[in-house]
Each structure stands twice: as C-alpha cells, then as structure tokens.
Design a protein around this motif. Structure first.
Motif, short mmCIF file in Angstrom:
data_model
loop_
_atom_site.label_atom_id
_atom_site.label_comp_id
_atom_site.label_asym_id
_atom_site.label_seq_id
_atom_site.Cartn_x
_atom_site.Cartn_y
_atom_site.Cartn_z
N VAL B 102 0.93 -1.29 -0.18
CA VAL B 102 -0.16 0.00 -0.16
C VAL B 102 0.35 1.25 0.10
CG1 VAL B 102 -1.86 -0.54 0.92
CG2 VAL B 102 0.12 0.34 2.60
N SER B 103 2.40 0.81 -0.59
CA SER B 103 2.52 2.25 0.06
C SER B 103 2.47 3.12 -1.75
CB SER B 103 4.51 1.79 -0.41
OG SER B 103 5.48 3.29 -0.19
N THR B 104 2.75 4.19 -1.79
CA THR B 104 2.75 4.83 -3.03
C THR B 104 3.91 4.74 -3.30
OG1 THR B 104 3.76 6.74 -1.87
CG2 THR B 104 1.12 7.06 -1.78
N ASP B 105 5.36 4.28 -3.39
CA ASP B 105 6.08 3.90 -3.93
C ASP B 105 5.91 2.46 -5.20
OD1 ASP B 105 7.55 6.11 -2.89
OD2 ASP B 105 9.13 5.05 -1.22
N ASP B 106 5.15 2.05 -5.63
CA ASP B 106 4.93 0.74 -5.78
C ASP B 106 4.20 1.13 -6.33
OD1 ASP B 106 6.80 -0.08 -4.11
OD2 ASP B 106 5.81 -1.50 -2.49
N ILE B 107 3.42 2.25 -6.25
CA ILE B 107 1.79 2.63 -6.89
C ILE B 107 2.14 3.10 -8.15
CG2 ILE B 107 -0.74 2.38 -7.44
CD1 ILE B 107 -0.67 1.60 -4.39
N SER B 108 2.82 3.14 -8.57
CA SER B 108 3.46 4.15 -9.89
C SER B 108 3.55 3.90 -10.91
CB SER B 108 4.78 5.25 -9.07
OG SER B 108 5.85 3.95 -9.23
N ASP B 109 2.90 3.28 -11.45
CA ASP B 109 2.61 2.37 -12.75
C ASP B 109 2.78 4.18 -13.40
OD1 ASP B 109 3.13 0.21 -11.99
OD2 ASP B 109 1.75 -0.28 -12.49
N LEU B 110 1.39 5.07 -13.45
CA LEU B 110 1.09 5.91 -14.42
C LEU B 110 2.39 7.05 -14.34
CD1 LEU B 110 -1.20 6.20 -15.34
CD2 LEU B 110 -2.05 7.41 -13.88
N LYS B 111 2.76 6.93 -15.77
CA LYS B 111 3.85 7.97 -15.53
C LYS B 111 4.16 8.32 -16.91
CE LYS B 111 7.12 6.01 -12.53
NZ LYS B 111 9.20 4.82 -12.97
N GLY B 112 4.09 9.37 -16.24
CA GLY B 112 4.29 10.75 -18.11
C GLY B 112 5.00 10.05 -18.94
N TYR D 646 12.25 15.85 -26.00
CA TYR D 646 12.55 16.48 -24.94
C TYR D 646 12.17 17.71 -24.25
CZ TYR D 646 15.41 20.37 -24.44
OH TYR D 646 16.44 21.59 -23.79
N GLN D 647 10.94 17.70 -25.20
CA GLN D 647 10.06 18.75 -24.50
C GLN D 647 9.15 18.08 -23.58
OE1 GLN D 647 7.34 20.57 -27.55
NE2 GLN D 647 8.34 22.41 -26.65
N ALA D 648 8.86 16.76 -23.85
CA ALA D 648 8.19 15.58 -23.19
C ALA D 648 9.27 15.17 -21.73
CB ALA D 648 7.53 14.57 -23.64
N GLY D 649 10.34 14.98 -21.48
CA GLY D 649 11.66 14.41 -20.92
C GLY D 649 10.61 15.57 -20.24
N ILE D 650 11.10 16.60 -20.15
CA ILE D 650 11.00 18.24 -19.27
C ILE D 650 9.75 18.22 -18.45
CG2 ILE D 650 10.60 20.56 -19.39
CD1 ILE D 650 12.53 20.90 -21.80
N MET D 651 8.64 17.97 -19.58
CA MET D 651 7.14 17.46 -18.70
C MET D 651 6.65 17.13 -18.22
SD MET D 651 5.78 20.28 -20.02
CE MET D 651 4.09 20.72 -19.80
N ARG D 652 7.45 15.59 -18.47
CA ARG D 652 7.29 14.76 -17.29
C ARG D 652 7.57 14.31 -16.62
NH1 ARG D 652 10.26 9.23 -19.72
NH2 ARG D 652 8.97 8.35 -17.87
N ASN D 653 8.13 15.64 -16.37
CA ASN D 653 8.40 15.33 -14.18
C ASN D 653 7.41 15.95 -13.64
OD1 ASN D 653 11.26 14.39 -14.45
ND2 ASN D 653 11.53 16.54 -15.03
#
Lengths: 175, 112, 385, 680
Positions: B102-112, D646-653
């Motif tokens: 239940v740690s937020t570290d492990d529930i971070s699949d949704l990355k940009g 490159y831009q996305a790399g900045i925004m993904r943070n």
C-alpha cells in the motif's frame, strides 16, 4: 470552567492531530485521528451542534474509523505494522505547511467578518427541516451517491474481478 | 492583533478558526509526508474535519437568529467523508490484492 | 461549577449502580442457568449466594495483570475501557423515571446508537492488540457483526422515531401511555415488526446467544478477551452484563411505555415540584420490572438456543432483517399518513393487537402447564433452594 | 377503352410466369425432377401460352369492332429508362400488325408446346426445355408488342438468347453446342448493324428534329425531317440486322446448322416466329424503308438471290431437316422480296401462311424422325406412308401448300408476292422487276421440285433402311403430336383465303386489315388480266416441278444418280452448299485468327516493352523519391519527434507517478491561487 473544558478539549484535539501527523506507526496515527475526531465532536457541542456531534461520532467512530482499522489490519502484514508509515520529505512538507498555516492565520486576522454572540439552541428538528426543505436536492443526491457507493465497493472487491499479478521476480545477475 | 475578539476563549470564533487551521495543517503535513495510502487517508479525514469545524463555527457565530445551513453542510461533509473512505479503502484493498503493498512508491505505474 | 460537581456525583452513582446491577446479574444468570440445567448454581456466599459477585470481583482484582509479550500494550490496556465506556455512555439519556436520568438529551436515541460504536472500536482494539489470532478473529467478527446489525436496529428505531416525532427519550415515553393499549409495540403491525427486529439486533449487538460468535468458546477459545485477565477482564465482563440492562431499558422505553405507570402523565409533570415523589418511585419500580422481564428473556434465550454460524448470522442480517426493516419503515410512513391517531381503525388495531399479545402469553402458559400435566413432571419453581 | 385492353400485360406475363416456375423447378432439381413435376410442367407450359392466345384473341375481336384508325391499344407499365430528356417507357403496344404476330406466336406456339409435350416426353431435361420455350415466347411477344425501338431490341436480343439456348439444348454434344454458338455469333454480327442503326436513328432524330421520344408513333412523324442519305444509311443498317435474324445472304449460314436443336424448336423458332422478326421489324419501320428506294432495291436483289440460292441447295440435301431449313431460307427470301417491292402486306401475309405450313412440315418431319428412331437421312427412308398415315397426310398437305398448288395457302401468298414484284416499277433499274419475278418464278418451280422429292423419298417407294425390323417398328406418333399436325394442316389449307386476291374475286382481307398501319408505296397497279396470266404461269411451274420430281423419284429412281454424275461440278457445288461456310472460313475466320496472332505478337513485343520501360522509369524516379524522403521528409519528422521528446522529458517530471508529488502540486498550487486572490 467552560473555558477550561474548552481548552482541555482543544488540547486533546491538537494532540490527536499531531499524533496523526507525526506518528511513525500507522495504528498510532489512526488512534490519534480517533482522538481528534471525538474531541472535535466535543467542540461541536460547544458550538450548539449536538446533532452534528452525535453524527460525527456515529459515522466517524462507528463507521470510518472501523473501516480504516480494518484496512490497516488487512493491509499490514505481521510486525512491520508499527513502522510501516514512514515519513519522507519532512522539510518541504514542513515548509509548505508553515506557509499554509501563516496564510490561514493572516486570513483569519484580516477577514473583517462581523460575529455575533452565539447561544445554545435545540437543533435536531431544525436540521431536519433544512435537510428536507432547502437542501432536499443535495440530500437526495447523497442518497444516490451512497447507493452507487455500495454497488461500486461491492463490485470492486468481487473476487473474480481481481487479477492477481505475480510479484516481479528479482532478476539474478546475468552470467 | 484581535485574537481575543470576544470575552472568553470558548466564545471566541477566532479560537475555533485557529484550531481548525492547526488541524488542517496537521492534515496537510500528514498527506504530504506519508507513503502509506491509509496514512494519506487519515490526513484527508483531518482536513475534512477542520472544514466541518469551520462550517459549524460560522453557523454559530455568523447569525443572529437560527440558521442551520452550516450544520447541514457539516453533515454532508461527514457523509461524503465516509463515502470517500469506503471507496478509497475498496480501491486500496483491490490494489493490495494485486501488489501486496500500500506504499505510494509501489503504485507509480502511471508515468508521463 | 456546582453543576459540574452534581454531574460528577451523578456519574459516580450511575457507575456504581451499573457495576452492582451487572454483578448482581451475573449471579442471577448463573442461578437461572442452574435451574434450567437441573442444578443449583452458586449458593454459598451470602444468603442464596447473593453476594457471590463480590467474591468474584475481589478475586479478579487480586489477580496478576498480565500483558502478553509483543502485544501493543497501550491498546491492550485501553480496549476494555473503550468497551465499558461505550456501554456506560448509552445509559446517559435513558430515563428511569420522570427525573431519574442523567441528561434529557435532545438527540436521545441517536446518541445511544452513536455511543454503541465505541464498543466496536474497543472490541477490535482488544482483539488486535492481544497479538493472538483467536482474539484477532473474534475482534474482526465482532466488528463486522456489530456494524451489520446496527443497520436493522437503526431501521427499527426509525419506526419508533416516526411514530413519536422526536429523538428525545422522555418525549417518546410521554407519547406512549401507561396501559398496554398505548404501547408502541401494540400500536400497529409495523411497530410490532420493528420491536422484533430491534430486539434481535440488540441481542446481536450485545454479543448475546445465539449471536455470540465473537466469543464462541468452541471456536475461538474465548474470542477477543482471551488474553485478558483480572481487572481488565472484569471490565469486559461488566460491559457485557451492563449491556443486558441497556437492552432491556431500551426495549422497554421504546416499545413498552417506559416508566409510565397507570397514570396519564403529561409534560406538565416534568416541571419540578409538580410531580409527586411516590409516582416517581412507582414508575421507577415499574420500569425496573419491565427491564428485568426482558433481561430474564435474554438469559432464557441464552440457555435455550444454539449458536449460529458466521455466514448464517450475516445472511439473517442482510437478507432478512434489513429488507424487513425497510418494509416496516416504509409501512409505518404509510400507516401514519393514512390512519390518523385516535381514528377508528387506529383504535381497533390497538385493541386487537393488545388482546392478541395477551392471548399469546396466556396460551404460552396454558401450553406450559398442559405439558407439565401430560409429562407428569415436577416443577421446581422455588428459586431459593 | 375496351375491357380486354387492360389485360395486355398478361400476354407477355403469362409465359414469363411459366418460365419462372419452370426455371425455378429446373434450377432446384436439375435434370432429376420427379415425374410428377414433369407432368405438371408439361401441363403448365402450354396452358400459359393458351392464356396469352385467348387474351390476344379477345383483343383481336375487340379490334374488329372498331374503326380502322382506332384499333391500336397500348398500356404503359412503367418508366424504364430516364436519362435527361430521353425517356424509354416499358409500354406494350398492339395494333393491327402486332396482333397478327401475337396470334401467330401464341397460336402456333401453343400447338408446338402441345406437340413438345409428346416429343420431349422422354427427355431428362424437359422442364428446362419448357423454361426456355416459355422464355422465348415471352421475348418474342415483347419484340412484337414493343412500343419503342429500345424495347423491341430487348425482345430481339431475348429471342437470340433463347435461340442459342435451344439450339444448344443438348449441349453435351459438341457439334450441337458449336451450332448454337455459331447462331449466336452470326446473329451478333447482324445485331451490330442493328445497334449502330438505331443509335444513328436516335442521334439523327434528336439532331434534326429535336425530339427525344423514341416511340414508333413519334418516329413516324419526325422521320421525314432526316436527310435522305442519312435515312438510307440507317435503313441499310437495319436491313443488315434483319439479315442476321432472318437468315438472308450473307448471314444465312447459321440457320441450317440450327437444326441441331429439338425439332419443335426448329418449327417454332427457326421457321414460324423468330426468323420472321426481321420481317416484322422492317414492316414496323416501313415508314423509314418506304422513304429509301435504294435500300428497297438492295433488299430486293439480296432477297431474290437468297431465295434462289437456298432453293438450289435444298435440291441436293439429304437430311430431312436440312431440306426444310434451306426451304425456310428460301421462303424468307420471298418475304424480303415482297418487302423490297414495298408490298409489306404481302410479306406479312406470307409470314402467316409460311408459319402454318412450315411449322406443319417441321412438326411432320419431327414425327417422321421420332417414328424412324431418330433417323434423319431421307435416302434411308421410304414407304412410310402406310406406317404413319396421319403424319403422311398432314405432311402432304403442307407440301402442297408450300409448293404453290392452287387452293392452298402458299399459292395465294406466293402469287401475291410475285404479282407485286412484277407490277412494282423500280426507280433505278427499270428491268429489275422482271428479273426478280423470273427468279421468283423459277424458285417456285425448284421449291415444288425439292419438296415433292422430299415427300416421295420419305413416304413413297420402298424402305431403303438397313433392315426390315426397323421398318416394322415404325409407328404413329401419340395424339399430343398428331393433333397439332391436324390443326396446322387445316390452317395451311384454308388460311390463304383471307388473302384471296381480287383477281379471283376475293376481298384480300389481310391487305385491308394491315394497310392502315403500314406505309405503302403509291397505289398498286390494278391489272387483273395480267395477274391472272402470271398466276396461270406459276401454277404451271409448280406442277412442272412436282411432275419432274415424280418422274425422277417414283418412275425412274435411278435417274438422279446419273444426272448427278453428268453434272458433277454443279452437283458438288450445290451439295457443298456453294461452299459458303468454307469461303467464310477462308476469307473471314482464318484472317481473323492470323490477325489475332499478329496482335498477340504486337502485345508481347511492343506494348509490353512500353510497359516495362515505364516500370524502369518509375523505379528510377522512386529511387530519387526515396532518397528525398529519407533525407528531407524523414529528417523533418524525426526532428519534430526528437524535439517533442525533449519537451516531454521536461514535462514528464510533472507526472512521475508518485502520489506524494501530486499532493505537493495540489497544495502548492492551492497556496499560489490563494495568494494571488487574497494578497496580491
């Protein structure tokens, strides 16, 4: 006398809130929250809101806290339950919290609102009238929300919907 | 500083408002620093209670005659908090069944 | 300031009386159990063993206070007090007479329902803090069971609240009359259904047989209080038997007219000085009589019915009692709307239901004596053996 | 309007219904239909034709009750084609000309259907046969009842299709199947002329008069505005189409081969009805032909040649059906001779009488063939008259009719034509009518000769077959076949009297009936005395032909062989049908095949080379494009992608998946908003 009791209750509230904020053990945090909630119910009584106070105890203590305790017990395995609530990034969090608190105090001091001397009044009947006259629409919407909630929570925890994912195996170093 | 606006601390609206701020700040701190999702939930409950306390206080001090809108709002806040807790815990349990965490570290699949 | 001193004194008196009542009830239950199982029961300490409970209490106080290793000591300590607090606080608004109550709370019955939730927390805490899987299971079961049965109990209370138009206990008592015809239980069928639901739900909430799953000896050793001993166990004990009094008091107040005794009381009597003290005493005794009847019934049930399984328990709650409770709460609304009070239909219904109830009790006794005659069994009705 | 006229649509619809049922059954069962269904089909198919016949008869009777100009009836079914101002309606149209054809088609058609039920009794695919036959009847009726030239063309092609299907009915035999194809292809050649003709007609009508209505009535009134040369071209093309369908020189070659089909088919399609479609078409558009004397002259010459050539070929043929086929070609020549002289009524009259006696002869021949166990060579027959008396008598009547023996129908129609040919002056060659008449006269004699030759060889003398047993087994056909024979025999005998010429004190009813709807040349020459003389001459010729046949084939059967040896080249020429097929093979087909090869070579060498060259050029160009793509386009795209990444790399943070970070954002932005609103 009244002020003394108020100060005691306020102190208990703050103590419970601080325990919630700083305790490393999740179960202690939950107990702190319980303390704070009950104390806040006491504050409500000071504010002539006995119905709300009783509601607070009924729902928070009888419902939410039990749920949270269930959640804690179901999700915390074995010994780590006392230390699985780590605190990270305390410095920026303190900074932001301090800023927010100062901001709040600033707003309270500069609000310029007019206040009146409050008095104790029986509230139950009037709250009922308010709920069923002025606020009938939100009241009904809340009932719809709760129905959705029951169904949703039930569906979400159905066994067959849950796909048990294999825990990722730790990769051995390539030879 | 008009901290003590009325006679008696328990009859002073500002004391309730300051108390609410303290509770709210505790809630924010909890929310920001916890990695355990249940811890975050606890913080949210604190914040909601601070809001409800403000509602009640304003209902008590802001009206000469009786007006219970603040009470009604407080009740709505309580009910919605309960609802939120139910949904959050249901999600949490579903997540826990999948990931054993239940740690937020492990529930971070949704990355940009 | 004096107000608070009075309040404190009252609280202590209540605390002591509930302790005495609970202790006395333990002896009573053991005696009744003995009679039902064709044995005598405790009869050594004092006349007819009537102070046995004092001996037990002294023994328990002298015992060593054991806290298991790896138990969460703070929670382990605090849990019995939470449970006891939950039971004790429910007594605050219950009226034992026109004046004999701590505080005439405006939110009355609602407050009682709220305070009962402390029991849940306490039981859970105790079970979890013991670091014992039986205790944990007992606590979990208990929490689930209590939360579930709060729903039908609340629905049944809703029926009464609708009929009385208030949450205040005193007003609920006033809106009923002294005679059985005016009791809510015999007012209309929905109230009767509500009474049954409330009684069963209260049994379940108080962890009484046949709903004592949380402390089922054969399954869980002794449930959430396995690891407790001495004084702390005594608090669980007190809470359980105090709960009997609370259940009886609630049922009497909500459905059986409370302390109203033969006379038509009105709200005017509640003004101090207008109300004779003898009425107060008679009402108090009458109320106690009703309470002891229900306590006896609960004990009787305990030694009669077997325990349910956990799934049966939940089935009964969610599949039967909740729908029936909903039916009753909707039905009472329609009844209140279509049958005004003092109308012909209302009167006929009251009298017919009252006579039906009376006839049922008479028939019960008739069957009992009939069976005794047929089996030619001897009845040991004398409690003082 | 009259009652019956509302039911015109039934006339084609009834055969169509029969076709649909038969085709459905045939499609469903193939050749293995149960016997019950076959009987049902044999009952149904003639019945639908009979329905059409009775409707037609009813309309005919109603027409009789009207004045000359009010006899035409029509029924518009629906708008068929609508393109711009051009509008072709599916309209059925019946006037005096059409009704005659309708009655011939349905009447004779019914008899032949009836005959077929007996003739095809043992065939596995009888239902398919009747489906084709019904479809043919439908198409033929559409042809003659069409209101406009487009609809007529539908029927025209429909009968061509059915002719093809029926000639190749026994398609398992390659010879028969190829005969069907030959008929179809030759017909297509004629149709080609026909199509060009009516396209030119449309264009011309639209161009010169602005009309887009293509109904015959409308065309009749606007045709006068077209220039003469244009009209002549059109009419020549139409005539070319008619030569295909009606088997005139040069396209007659398909008709003798068409005898591959079942005999009733030959009777119905290749003698009585379809081959007269050309006559009908020209008669229908007589208003064009009468305005183009040149075409009429061409028609006359072609027709006379056809009649004479076909008759001479018929002398030497030994196949009973071939003889009749060439006789048909010859008689069709007579009809066109009449048309060439502008005597459309005489032509139609001959169509009618010819339909009767030629159908009779074909059906009789079918009866003979069936009796003689599918033997068609007349040299192997003989003496059959005692075995099959009904067939013999009816066949004899038919022979008399076609030979022009006085009193029978053929005599009247043929003499009418000969008289018209003789009496009509020609604008281009003043002597031409005389020659044409002479050709006709000689042809009549030859006709008489070869018909009696056929009769004598078949029915008289001794049996020349292989064995006596075959002779013994010859038997008369069933009633379903002999009854149509008898009816047709009666009709062949008496139908001529409706065209009894005035020189013999008759009324010439058919002429009076048809005259209002046909465009005629100037008033015919009335010279009863001359007509009588010519008639006597023709009677003499007929009898001469018959007598010669009697001498050669009854009295002295050995003589024909001697004659054949004596005039061997001529005999071979005639026996080889003037080697027309061979000439066509050498002149048209072989060059076509050679051209095909040349074209093939051209394809492979020149066109393919062009294609390959194009491919090579395209390849080279695409190489260049590829380089451009990789360097410039891909470069641009990749740079855009790199920049975006490159831009996305900045925004993904902003979205790193950590809930705590999000909460920081929320609280931080809340504070900022609050500061902006409250403090700043």
């Amino acid at each position: 006398m009244k002020d003394g009791i108020f100060l005691c209750i306020a102190a208990v509230t703050v103590f419970g809130a601080l325990v919630t904020a700083f305790s490393r053990s999740i179960i202690n945090a939950a107990l702190g929250l319980l303390l704070a909630l009950v104390a806040i119910a006491g504050l409500y009584i000071f504010l002539s809101a006995d119905f709300v106070a009783v509601s607070q105890i009924l729902i928070y203590v009888g419902g939410v806290m039990v749920l949270l305790l269930f959640g804690i017990m179901l999700t915390s395995g074995g010994d780590n339950i006392f230390s699985n609530n780590p605190i990270m990034g305390a410095v920026p969090a303190t900074l932001i919290t301090t800023i927010f608190g100062l901001l709040g105090i600033y707003v309270v001091n500069t609000s310029g609102l007019t206040f009146y001397q409050g008095a104790y009044r029986a509230t139950t009947r009037d709250i009922g009238h308010f709920l069923l006259r002025e606020y009938i629409l939100p009241f009904e919407l809340v009932s719809v929300l709760i129905v959705v909630l029951i169904v949703g929570a039930g569906v979400m925890l159905r066994k067959e919907l849950v796909i048990v994912r294999q825990a990722p195996q730790k990769k051995e170093g390539k030879k | 500083m008009n901290f003590l606006f009325f006679e008696g601390i328990s009859q002073n609206p500002n004391s309730y408002l300051i108390l609410a701020i303290i509770i709210f700040c505790a809630g924010i701190f909890t929310v920001l620093t916890r990695k355990n999702i249940i811890g975050i939930l606890l913080g949210i409950e604190l914040m909601l209670n601070a809001g409800a306390l403000n509602f009640i206080a304003f209902s008590f001090f802001r009206h000469e005659s009786a007006d219970y809108s603040g009470h009604v709002f407080a009740i709505f806040v309580i009910v919605l908090a309960a609802a939120e807790a139910v949904v959050a815990l249901a999600i949490l349990l579903a997540v826990y069944q999948q990931r054993r965490s239940v740690s937020t570290d492990d529930i971070s699949d949704l990355k940009g | 300031m004096t107000q608070f001193i009075y309040m404190f004194i009252f609280a202590v008196i209540y605390l002591l009386s509930i302790a005495v009542a609970a202790g006395f009830l333990t002896v009573v239950e053991r005696r009744i159990a003995g009679r039902m199982q064709s044995r005598i029961g405790p009869n050594r300490v004092g006349p007819q063993g009537i102070v046995q409970w004092i001996a037990d209490a002294v023994k328990a106080l002298q015992k060593e206070d054991i806290i298991p290793t790896d138990a969460h000591s703070f929670l382990f300590k605090i849990a019995p007090y939470l449970v006891f607090m939950g039971v004790f606080l429910t007594l605050v608004p219950i009226p034992f007479g026109a004046y004999t109550l701590m505080e005439n709370l405006d939110t009355g019955i609602f407050y009682v329902l709220a305070m009962a939730s402390f029991v849940v927390i306490g039981v859970m805490m105790g079970g979890w803090a013991s670091n014992n899987k039986w205790s944990l299971l007992g606590g979990m079961r208990s929490a689930a069971q209590m939360i579930s049965y709060e729903v039908p109990a609340a629905l049944a209370v809703f029926v009464v609240v609708v009929m009385a138009g208030t949450l205040n206990f005193q007003k609920i008592v006033f809106s009923q009359g002294a005679s059985p015809v005016d009791w809510y239980v015999f007012r209309n069928p929905f109230a009767f259904i509500a009474f049954n639901i409330f009684f069963i739900a209260a049994l379940a909430e108080g962890n009484r047989v046949p709903f004592d799953i949380p402390e089922a000896e054969s399954e869980l050793v002794s449930g959430y209080n396995t690891e407790y001993s001495g004084m702390r166990f005594l608090f669980f004990f007190l809470a359980e038997w105090g709960n009997l009094v609370v259940i009886g008091a609630l049922v009497s107040t909500l459905f059986f007219g409370g302390w109203n005794f033969w006379f038509e009381y009105t709200l005017e009597f509640s003004v101090p000085g207008r109300y004779p003290i003898r009425f107060e005493v008679l009402g108090f005794l009458w109320f106690l009589f009703k309470v002891s009847i229900f306590v006896f019934i609960i004990i009787w049930i305990r030694w009669t019915l077997p325990r349910l399984r956990i799934d049966q328990l939940m089935d009964i709650c969610w599949k039967y009692m909740v729908p029936i409770g909903l039916f009753a709460s909707i039905g009472i609304l329609l009844w209140m709307y279509f049958v005004p009070e003092k109308s012909l239909a209302d009167t006929i219904m009251r009298y017919s239901m009252t006579s039906f109830g009376g006839l049922t009790i008479l028939y019960f006794f008739y069957r009992v004596f009939q069976n005794l005659r047929v089996t030619k069994a001897k009845i040991y009705a004398n409690p003082f053996v | 309007m009259d009652q019956m006229a509302n039911y015109i649509w039934i006339i084609p619809a009834a055969p169509l219904l029969g076709f649909m049922i038969n085709a459905g059954v045939s499609f469903f069962y193939g050749a293995d239909a149960p016997a019950g269904l076959k009987k049902l089909s044999a009952l149904l198919s003639p019945a639908v034709i009979l329905v059409s016949f009775f409707i037609g008869l009813g309309i005919f009777l109603e027409m009789l009750g009207h004045g000359e100009s009010e006899r035409a009836v029509s029924q518009n079914l629906y708008t068929w084609i609508k393109a711009g101002t051009l509008e072709a309606n599916a309209t059925l149209y019946l006037d005096q000309l059409s009704i005659v054809f309708v009655l011939i088609i349905t009447g004779v058609g019914f008899l032949i259907h009836l005959y077929s039920t007996g003739y095809m009794d043992h065939d596995r695919s009888m239902i398919r046969y009747f489906a084709y036959l019904n479809l043919f009847t439908f198409a033929m009726l559409i042809l003659v009842m069409a209101d406009n030239i487009l609809l007529l063309f539908v029927g025209w092609e429909g009968v061509g299709l059915c002719s093809y299907l029926l000639i190749g009915f026994w398609f398992a035999v390659p010879k028969y199947a190829s005969a069907g194809m030959k008929a179809f292809i030759v017909n297509r050649i004629g149709d080609f002329g026909f199509i060009i003709g009516f396209f030119m007609l449309f264009w011309g009508v639209f161009h010169y008069s602005g009309t887009t209505n293509i109904a015959f009535d409308s065309l009749k009134s606007v045709v006068g505005s077209l220039p003469g040369w244009y009209l002549t071209t059109i009419s020549l093309l139409f005539f070319f189409g008619a030569t295909g369908k009606s088997a005139q020189i040069p396209l007659y070659v398909w008709l003798p081969d068409a005898m591959a089909g079942p005999t009733p088919v030959s009777a119905l399609i290749h003698a009585a009805t379809m081959v007269t479609a050309g006559v009908y078409m020209i008669a229908r558009m007589s208003f064009i032909f009468i305005a183009t004397p040149f075409t009429l002259t061409v028609i006359s010459i072609v027709a006379a040649l056809t009649a004479f050539v076909a008759a001479t070929i018929a002398i030497t043929q030994n196949d009973i059906k071939k003889v009749l086929a060439y006789s048909t070609v010859s008689q069709l020549g007579y009809m066109f001779l009449a048309i060439g002289s502008g005597a459309f009524t005489a032509g139609v009259f001959h169509v009618m009488t010819h339909a009767f006696f030629k159908a009779l002869l074909f059906l009789g021949a079918g009866s003979v063939i069936l009796s003689a166990h599918h033997e068609q060579n007349i040299l192997l027959m003989g003496g059959l008259r005692k075995k099959i008396p009904v067939t013999f008598i009816t066949f004899f009547i038919g022979t008399l009719a076609i030979a022009g023996i006085p009193g029978l129908s053929g005599f009247f129609s043929k003499d009418e034509i000969l008289w018209k040919v003789y009496s009509t002056p020609n604008e281009f060659f003043p002597e031409l009518p005389l020659f044409l008449w002479l050709t006709g006269l000689i042809t009549a004699g030859i006709t008489s000769f070869y018909m009696f030759r056929l009769l004598f060889l078949t029915f008289f003398g001794k049996f020349r077959g292989d064995d006596e047993e075959a002779y013994e087994e010859v038997h008369e056909s069933p009633l379903t076949m002999t009854i149509p024979l008898m009816i047709l025999a009666v009709l062949s005998a008496v139908s001529g009297y409706i065209g009894l010429p005035e020189s013999l004190g008759g009324q010439n009813l058919i002429h009076k009936w048809l005259a209002p709807v046909l465009a005629l040349k100037e008033e015919p020459v009335v010279n009863h005395e001359m007509e009588s003389h010519l008639m006597n001459l023709s009677i003499l010729v007929s009898f001469a032909g018959a007598f010669m046949a009697y001498v050669l084939y009854i009295l002295k059967p050995a003589t024909p062989g001697v004659i054949a040896k004596t005039f061997a080249p001529i005999y071979k020429l005639l026996y080889g049908k003037y080697f027309v097929d061979e000439i066509y093979e050498a002149v048209i087909v072989a060059p076509l095949l050679k051209i095909r090869l040349m074209l093939n070579t051209f394809d492979h060498k020149i066109i393919d080379a062009f294609v390959n060259l194009t491919a090579v050029v395209t390849k080279a160009i695409s190489r260049l494009h590829g380089i451009f793509d990789r360097v410039f386009v891909d470069g641009a795209v990749n740079n855009v992608a790199t920049f975006t990444q490159y831009q996305a790399g900045i925004m993904r943070n902003l979205q790193n998946g950590s809930m705590n970070r999000y909460l920081y954002y929320i609280v931080g932005s809340f504070i900022m908003i609050y500061v902006f609103i409250r403090i700043l």
